[in-house]
Design a protein around this motif. Structure first.
Motif, short mmCIF file in Angstrom:
data_model
loop_
_atom_site.label_atom_id
_atom_site.label_comp_id
_atom_site.label_asym_id
_atom_site.label_seq_id
_atom_site.Cartn_x
_atom_site.Cartn_y
_atom_site.Cartn_z
N LYS A 57 0.82 -1.21 0.00
CA LYS A 57 0.00 0.00 0.00
C LYS A 57 0.86 1.27 0.00
O LYS A 57 0.57 2.23 -0.72
N ALA A 58 1.91 1.27 0.83
CA ALA A 58 2.73 2.47 0.95
C ALA A 58 3.40 2.82 -0.37
O ALA A 58 3.45 3.99 -0.78
N ILE A 59 3.92 1.80 -1.09
CA ILE A 59 4.60 2.05 -2.36
C ILE A 59 3.60 2.51 -3.41
O ILE A 59 3.87 3.43 -4.20
N LEU A 60 2.42 1.89 -3.43
CA LEU A 60 1.40 2.30 -4.39
C LEU A 60 0.97 3.74 -4.15
O LEU A 60 0.80 4.52 -5.08
N ALA A 61 0.83 4.11 -2.88
CA ALA A 61 0.43 5.48 -2.55
C ALA A 61 1.50 6.48 -2.97
O ALA A 61 1.20 7.59 -3.41
N ALA A 62 2.78 6.08 -2.86
CA ALA A 62 3.86 6.97 -3.27
C ALA A 62 3.94 7.11 -4.78
O ALA A 62 4.33 8.16 -5.30
N ARG A 63 3.54 6.05 -5.50
CA ARG A 63 3.66 6.06 -6.95
C ARG A 63 2.47 6.70 -7.67
O ARG A 63 2.59 7.15 -8.78
N SER A 64 1.30 6.70 -7.02
CA SER A 64 0.11 7.22 -7.69
C SER A 64 -0.85 7.86 -6.69
O SER A 64 -1.10 7.28 -5.62
N PRO A 65 -1.39 9.06 -7.00
CA PRO A 65 -2.34 9.70 -6.08
C PRO A 65 -3.65 8.92 -5.93
O PRO A 65 -4.39 9.17 -4.97
N VAL A 66 -3.91 7.99 -6.83
CA VAL A 66 -5.15 7.21 -6.73
C VAL A 66 -5.21 6.44 -5.43
O VAL A 66 -6.28 6.22 -4.87
N PHE A 67 -4.05 6.05 -4.92
CA PHE A 67 -4.00 5.20 -3.74
C PHE A 67 -3.70 5.98 -2.46
O PHE A 67 -3.39 5.38 -1.44
N ARG A 68 -3.76 7.32 -2.53
CA ARG A 68 -3.46 8.12 -1.35
C ARG A 68 -4.72 8.39 -0.55
O ARG A 68 -5.78 8.64 -1.11
N PRO A 69 -4.61 8.37 0.78
CA PRO A 69 -5.80 8.53 1.62
C PRO A 69 -6.58 9.80 1.37
O PRO A 69 -7.81 9.80 1.39
N GLU A 70 -5.88 10.91 1.08
CA GLU A 70 -6.61 12.18 0.91
C GLU A 70 -7.46 12.18 -0.35
O GLU A 70 -8.44 12.91 -0.46
N ASP A 71 -7.06 11.32 -1.35
CA ASP A 71 -7.82 11.27 -2.60
C ASP A 71 -8.86 10.17 -2.59
O ASP A 71 -9.96 10.32 -3.12
N GLN A 72 -8.50 9.00 -2.01
CA GLN A 72 -9.41 7.86 -2.01
C GLN A 72 -9.40 7.24 -0.61
O GLN A 72 -8.83 6.17 -0.39
N PRO A 73 -10.02 7.88 0.38
CA PRO A 73 -9.94 7.37 1.75
C PRO A 73 -10.51 5.97 1.91
O PRO A 73 -9.94 5.14 2.59
N THR A 74 -11.61 5.68 1.25
CA THR A 74 -12.22 4.36 1.40
C THR A 74 -11.36 3.29 0.76
O THR A 74 -11.16 2.21 1.30
N LEU A 75 -10.78 3.62 -0.42
CA LEU A 75 -9.96 2.68 -1.14
C LEU A 75 -8.72 2.29 -0.34
O LEU A 75 -8.39 1.12 -0.20
N CYS A 76 -8.05 3.30 0.25
CA CYS A 76 -6.80 3.02 0.94
C CYS A 76 -7.03 2.33 2.28
O CYS A 76 -6.21 1.55 2.73
N CYS A 77 -8.11 2.67 2.92
CA CYS A 77 -8.36 2.08 4.22
C CYS A 77 -8.82 0.63 4.10
O CYS A 77 -8.63 -0.17 5.01
N ASN A 78 -9.44 0.26 2.98
CA ASN A 78 -9.98 -1.08 2.83
C ASN A 78 -9.41 -1.77 1.59
O ASN A 78 -10.08 -2.57 0.96
#
Length: 253
Positions: free
Chosen positions: A203-224
């Motif tokens: 998750k951490a690497i995906l969030a660093a590579r793309s904003p799609v996986f960042r909590p501020e942009d997709q909170p439900t996606l990243c949390c679950n």
């Protein structure tokens, strides 16, 4: 060298090589040959006080596959290492009843060792030959196996009289280490479905590579985010997203 040329500067380069030899004695070896255990593993050993590298030897008394079932197989295994990749050459032999080397086999090309990966000889010595020469090769029902390891280390430069380690490209080393995490599915915490294929990811690497996986942009996606379906057409594009380096990239030797 031409007599008209005057040397104003000079230097040299070399590769540091560490060598060590490990001797392993296996008692009651005929019991192992009789099928009591197919795999025997040596105690863990390392190079002197260097605790970063830990090795062991493995012996398979009935080979490792159909082609080697009539042979004894021997392997060198890397159990722990520092961050950088480890490259090594190795050589195996048996010590006979006269204290002499016998059945010497060596790998002359430096191999890049991965953790818990076995490198050696699957048809090291025929089982029947070993059992029919017990007094010579198994004195006191003991097999004495030796392994010499040459660890190929970092490059060094020597300008004039001063020697210093060569500067490595840390970016290449980092991407290689991240690539190993992905290739071996180490410490993954989510999965992605790409073109019908499931890939384990971080998750951490995906969030660093793309904003799609960042909590501020997709909170439900990243949390679950356990299994997420992607729209990439080929898995190679996913790999670039996951670790940011093509699969054929490796750090410089």
């Amino acid at each position: 060298m031409s007599g008209d040329m005057e040397v104003n500067n000079w230097g040299s380069s070399r590769i540091k090589v560490q060598k060590f030899c490990y001797e392993w004695t296996i008692s009651n070896f005929s019991l192992f040959m009789g099928g009591l255990r197919r795999k025997i593993q040596s105690p863990v050993f390392s190079l002197g006080a260097n605790d970063e590298l830990a090795w062991c030897l493995r012996v398979y008394t009935n080979g490792v596959d159909e082609e080697s079932k009539d042979h004894v197989s021997v392997y060198l295994v890397l159990l722990s290492r520092p961050v950088r990749a480890i490259r090594a050459k190795f050589k195996f032999w048996i010590i006979n009843s006269h204290g002499e080397k016998y059945q010497s086999r060596k790998h002359t090309i430096a191999i890049s060792f991965l953790l818990n990966q076995e490198w050696g000889f699957r048809r090291f010595i025929p089982r029947d030959f070993l059992l029919s020469n017990q007094q010579w090769l198994l004195p006191g029902d003991q097999l004495t196996l030796c392994c010499k390891v040459n660890i190929v280390g970092a490059d060094f430069s020597m300008p004039g009289q001063t020697m210093s380690p060569a500067i490595k490209d840390l970016k290449h080393i980092l991407t290689y280490d991240l690539g190993e995490l992905w290739e071996n599915s180490l410490f993954t915490d989510c999965s992605l479905l790409v073109a019908g294929h499931e890939f384990r990811a971080h998750k951490a690497i995906l969030a660093a590579r793309s904003p799609v996986f960042r909590p501020e942009d997709q909170p439900t996606l990243c949390c679950n985010m356990n299994i997420v379906q992607g729209s990439f057409s080929i898995s190679g594009q996913y790999r670039k997203l996951a670790i940011g380096v093509p699969s054929n990239k490796r750090p410089p030797p």
